[in-house]
Design a protein around this motif. Structure first.
Motif, mmCIF file in Angstrom:
data_model
loop_
_atom_site.group_PDB
_atom_site.id
_atom_site.type_symbol
_atom_site.label_atom_id
_atom_site.label_comp_id
_atom_site.label_asym_id
_atom_site.label_seq_id
_atom_site.Cartn_x
_atom_site.Cartn_y
_atom_site.Cartn_z
ATOM 1 N N ALA A 97 0.830 -1.210 0.000
ATOM 2 C CA ALA A 97 0.000 0.000 0.000
ATOM 3 C C ALA A 97 0.862 1.256 0.000
ATOM 4 O O ALA A 97 0.549 2.245 -0.685
ATOM 5 N N GLY A 98 1.949 1.226 0.741
ATOM 6 C CA GLY A 98 2.844 2.377 0.766
ATOM 7 C C GLY A 98 3.475 2.640 -0.589
ATOM 8 O O GLY A 98 3.588 3.788 -1.019
ATOM 9 N N SER B 158 1.012 4.170 -3.083
ATOM 10 C CA SER B 158 0.438 5.475 -2.739
ATOM 11 C C SER B 158 0.862 6.550 -3.730
ATOM 12 O O SER B 158 0.206 7.587 -3.848
ATOM 13 N N GLU B 159 1.965 6.317 -4.456
ATOM 14 C CA GLU B 159 2.415 7.233 -5.499
ATOM 15 C C GLU B 159 2.433 6.484 -6.827
ATOM 16 O O GLU B 159 3.075 5.435 -6.934
ATOM 17 N N VAL C 158 -6.190 -3.189 -1.282
ATOM 18 C CA VAL C 158 -4.948 -2.441 -1.435
ATOM 19 C C VAL C 158 -4.757 -1.964 -2.865
ATOM 20 O O VAL C 158 -4.320 -0.831 -3.097
ATOM 21 N N THR D 153 -5.649 1.904 -7.679
ATOM 22 C CA THR D 153 -4.256 2.330 -7.811
ATOM 23 C C THR D 153 -3.831 2.242 -9.276
ATOM 24 O O THR D 153 -4.653 1.986 -10.158
#
Length: 306
Positions: free
Chosen positions: A158-159, A162-163, A199, A203
């Motif tokens: 997930a981290g 995030s971008e 997650v 994205t």
């Protein structure tokens, strides 16, 4: 003209792919070059696969091997696999992404393939392939053959997500987040799929590369295409009723992954020695390239006598 200098031909609506990856799965190497199950010559099958890989593309962005690298997790099996793959990867100028599978043992895999400490920590990584992000997950569960992703890996993923990346993200894992029509694989499926879906949904994940099934399969998960590469060691004879499907020493294959701005294609490449026609060639493409689009249609598209 060498393959590395071959021109890119544009005869349709798409420009050439921005990235081409090689997706291989399930080599199942054994120490000392032993036959798998006393029957399958996995090293010979893999050698033939590497020859095909060298032929299909002069400079892939990466060679991704989605798990079950070794059958019993033996250190010598990993050393033998590394010795086979790395010279080809160096020749092609491509990084190798080793993904852990249920037959692998994390300590030996980490030590022999990644030169890392031989621990039970998950084997994960992130690669920036000229703007295309590739994330390797570790769905292996020490001591078991089913798959899983714990809270730590999910939070780590997930981290990362995030971008967004310029060309998006591909995930590589062993256990596919897909159902199988073979009941035996459902016993060994990936656990906590709902949590993984949460997650990645929304994205920049554009595709998931997986293995485990020993046959090619495709589906979607959380709105993301999933492509399962067949095995190089042996494959499942799915031309039988599901309850009777077993392994066979035939139909070994890998996949070519072409990444375009608006889509990703997965081409199954059979590793087979078969008579092949010689109508199309580099010279044929050069002749087509010299024609106008309309002349190309007249030369190749129009049916005779119509």
């Amino acid at each position: 003209m060498s393959a590395g200098n071959a021109p890119s031909y544009v005869f349709g609506r798409h420009r050439p792919a921005s990235h081409v990856l090689i997706h291989v799965s399930d080599p199942h190497f054994l120490a000392g070059g032993a036959l798998l199950g006393g029957h399958y010559d996995v090293e010979e099958n893999f050698s033939r696969t590497l020859e095909a890989i060298r032929a299909v593309h002069p400079h892939p962005a990466a060679i991704v091997i989605t798990g079950d690298l070794a059958d019993l997790g033996e250190p010598d099996a990993y050393r033998r696999l590394r010795a086979a793959v790395e010279p080809v990867a160096e020749e092609l100028g491509a990084p190798v992404v080793w993904v852990a599978g249920n037959h692998d043992e994390r300590p030996a895999l980490r030590a022999e393939l990644w030169d890392l400490a031989p621990t039970e920590e998950p084997v994960t990584g992130v690669w920036d392939l000229d703007g295309l992000r590739l994330v390797a997950l570790d769905t292996s569960v020490p001591g078991w053959h089913h798959g899983d992703l714990d809270d730590g890996q999910l939070a780590w993923l997930a981290g990362i997500l995030s971008e967004p990346a310029p060309h998006g993200t591909l995930l590589a894992m062993h256990h596919p987040p897909l159902p199988s029509h073979l009941p035996l694989f459902d016993i060994l499926e990936l656990r906590h799929q709902d949590e993984l879906a949460e997650v990645i949904r929304g994205t920049d994940v554009r595709g998931i590369l997986a293995g485990h099934l020993h046959y090619s399969s495709n589906g979607t998960f959380a709105g993301v295409p999933v492509s399962v590469a067949s095995a190089t060691c042996y494959t499942m004879n799915v031309a039988r009723p599901s309850a009777e499907v077993n392994g066979m020493d035939a139909a070994q294959a890998f996949q070519l992954v072409h990444v375009y701005p608006d889509t990703i294609t997965h081409t199954v490449v059979p590793v087979v020695d078969a008579p092949t026609g010689d109508f199309f060639s580099e010279e044929w493409l050069e002749r087509m390239a010299k024609l106008t689009p309309e002349a190309r249609l007249e030369a190749f598209s129009r049916k005779p006598g119509r």
